[in-house]
Motif scaffolding. Structure first.
Motif, PDB file in Angstrom:
ATOM      1  N   ILE A 113       0.849  -1.184   0.000  1.00  0.00           N
ATOM      2  CA  ILE A 113       0.000   0.000   0.000  1.00  0.00           C
ATOM      3  C   ILE A 113       0.893   1.246   0.000  1.00  0.00           C
ATOM      4  CG2 ILE A 113      -1.821   1.239   1.216  1.00  0.00           C
ATOM      5  CD1 ILE A 113      -2.618  -1.568   0.137  1.00  0.00           C
ATOM      6  N   LEU A 114       0.798   2.046  -1.056  1.00  0.00           N
ATOM      7  CA  LEU A 114       1.635   3.231  -1.208  1.00  0.00           C
ATOM      8  C   LEU A 114       0.777   4.469  -1.436  1.00  0.00           C
ATOM      9  CD1 LEU A 114       4.209   1.741  -3.756  1.00  0.00           C
ATOM     10  CD2 LEU A 114       4.467   1.858  -1.267  1.00  0.00           C
ATOM     11  N   HIS A 115       1.369   5.642  -1.200  1.00  0.00           N
ATOM     12  CA  HIS A 115       0.763   6.860  -1.733  1.00  0.00           C
ATOM     13  C   HIS A 115       1.335   7.097  -3.121  1.00  0.00           C
ATOM     14  CE1 HIS A 115       0.223  11.047  -2.763  1.00  0.00           C
ATOM     15  NE2 HIS A 115      -0.802  11.083  -1.925  1.00  0.00           N
ATOM     16  N   GLY A 116       2.669   7.203  -3.196  1.00  0.00           N
ATOM     17  CA  GLY A 116       3.318   7.307  -4.490  1.00  0.00           C
ATOM     18  C   GLY A 116       3.983   8.642  -4.763  1.00  0.00           C
ATOM     19  N   ALA A 117       3.716   9.664  -3.925  1.00  0.00           N
ATOM     20  CA  ALA A 117       4.297  10.985  -4.190  1.00  0.00           C
ATOM     21  C   ALA A 117       5.226  11.401  -3.062  1.00  0.00           C
ATOM     22  CB  ALA A 117       3.201  12.019  -4.390  1.00  0.00           C
TER      23      ALA A 117
END
Length: 517
Positions: A113-117
């Motif tokens: 599970i990532l946000h990515g930014a």
């Protein structure tokens, strides 16, 4: 998409981990290790299982399928400035150890599970660095599925090291649980025999504005195309990553990213490529509409004066949910200068002001400065006379059930004791918190419905909680490290040329896909 009843029942062992922070490179305040909340092992289920988050959603699917979840580690922080490099490297070391312990008995799949930014001071691809660690522990052939915020930045390393990519489908984001569930179901399909291929098209554009609202804006049509792709038996995952325009890194851009099951049919890959190209062309041809119309502060205040009912300002330029410092006082300054006659409610992050309010004491008048304690170049401190209405500990829960820690918190009323029918109320926190929902205010004895003007430090996330009670919403153009006026930001690493920062003919010359059939 296949449901769980169609999947073979096996005792799969699935590694689960999460790493979330959204960076504004233009915020001068670094995100420190202490700004992260962490949990590991069995604590992940207890802390995040009941929440309306991606991890909570994934756990529900895995539990229903009877798989063996191997919880490694979750670390998350509110949005902020770049992650201090020492803190980032320590977190990666901690993840490395937690994953080693979790997969000691073997691993069949990974749900990440990532946000990515996120961005560090040196490492500009922390999510790619984490995926590198994951692959060291599980090898090349174990399927790795990642979920992302649709504001995530997609790097080549992330694409190479993951099997399937599942971005949010809503903006404002209301599908955290559903995205976690989608990721879990895709991983189970891969374990059941599906063969994933990722199709990606890069779009050299940065976008903002109300047309990104998926329920009402044209961006929603692109997302509905993605959802139709996922409903096809050949489709595994689909989304559009519009990036976070404030994460100034070499991979910042928009991306169409589809994941297809090439085992489903002989034409699956070609079909996915055509679908991705169609979505890319749709968005590119509408790029001019994907920019934010902004209102000057003077005009916004005039509109607030004339509004019959609640007027909500969107101060996206100082959006703590987008990575800003939260200490902007520009709207406060404008209201004070205007002698705004109605009841207004604002927030500011200002630890020294909280200390001054505590020293003065509840029920007293005091003179202090507000704003600019973190980013004084953009937000020069403003001296005000204020009445100290209350002091609190800043502990509350967001609408999704996760805990927030604002530090000591003061409620100030500018201009003296509260007067019937007026007063500029300022909720001042020692630490930044997301300013999107009503619980932040209610936890400190402030009901937004009782005000004429509420200023939210959020571009659009607040709409879920305020559209039903707002008579008018005004996006205000004021300075800040997350301004929708992208030309006001000092980019250094973002790939160029890119729309709207550069001349269109230069951007078009570098397109990686044909714009017409």
């Amino acid at each position: 998409m296949a449901n769980l009843s169609c999947l073979p029942v096996m005792a799969y062992r699935i590694l689960l981990a999460g790493f979330i922070q959204e960076t504004s490179s233009f915020n001068p305040v670094l995100t420190e290790l202490a700004d992260f909340q962490t949990c590991s092992g069995a604590d992940i289920r207890g802390v995040l299982g009941p929440t309306a988050t991606e991890i909570g959603g994934a756990l529900r699917v895995f539990d229903a399928a009877g798989v063996d979840v191997l919880p490694a580690m979750a670390a998350w922080s509110g949005s902020g400035g770049p992650v201090h490099e020492t803190a980032l490297q320590q977190l990666l070391v901690d993840f490395d150890g937690a994953m080693a312990r979790a997969v000691a008995g073997g691993c069949d799949g990974v749900c990440l599970i990532l946000h990515g930014a996120m961005a560090g001071q040196v490492e500009m691809d922390p999510e790619g660095a984490l995926l590198t660690l994951v692959r060291r522990h599980v090898g090349e052939h174990v399927p790795v599925v990642i979920s992302m915020d649709l504001h995530g930045v997609l790097t080549d390393r992330m694409v190479a090291l993951s099997s399937a990519i599942l971005p949010f489908h809503t903006y404002p984001h209301t599908d955290h649980i559903e995205t976690g569930q989608r990721a879990a179901r895709v991983l189970l399909r891969l374990l059941g025999g599906a063969q994933a291929r990722v199709v990606r098209i890069r779009l050299p554009m940065l976008v903002r504005g109300d047309e990104l609202l998926t329920a009402t804006g044209l961006f929603g049509e692109a997302i509905r195309r993605c959802q139709r792709f996922e409903q096809d038996a050949r489709g595994l995952a689909a989304g559009v990553l519009i990036g976070n325009p404030f994460t100034d890194v070499p991979d910042l851009r928009s991306n169409v990213v589809l994941t297809v099951d090439v085992a489903a049919s002989a034409d699956a890959q070609d079909w996915a490529q055509a679908e991705a190209l169609g979505i890319a062309r749709f968005l590119w041809s509408r790029r001019q509409h994907l920019q934010a119309p902004l209102t000057t502060l003077d005009e916004a205040i005039r509109l607030a004066r004339d509004t019959d009912g609640l007027c909500v300002f969107s101060d996206a330029a100082d959006a703590t949910s987008s990575g800003a410092s939260g200490d902007s006082n520009h709207i406060l300054r404008g209201l004070v200068t205007d002698h705004f006659p109605r009841r207004a409610l604002l927030t500011i992050v200002d630890a020294p002001a909280v200390v001054a309010a505590i020293d003065a004491g509840v029920g007293t008048n005091t003179t202090l400065t507000l704003g600019g304690s973190l980013d004084p170049v953009r937000h020069p401190p403003l001296q005000v006379e204020a009445y100290v209405q209350s002091i609190g500990d800043g502990e509350f829960s967001y609408e999704d059930g996760t805990r927030a820690h604002g530090g000591r918190t003061a409620v100030l009323i500018i201009g003296g004791p509260p007067l019937a029918g007026g007063g500029i109320h300022v909720l001042v926190t020692e630490r930044h918190v997301h300013v999107m929902g009503r619980r932040l205010f209610l936890a400190h004895g402030l009901n937004p419905e009782e005000f004429d003007l509420v200023s939210m430090k959020s571009p659009n996330g607040f709409r879920v909680h305020f559209e039903s009670i707002a008579a008018r919403i005004v996006p205000v153009d004021v300075p800040g490290s997350t301004s929708a006026n992208l030309h006001s930001l000092p980019y250094h690493n973002c790939p160029r040329p890119i729309f709207p920062l550069d001349p269109e003919h230069e951007v078009i010359a570098h397109l990686e896909f044909p714009t017409e059939e």
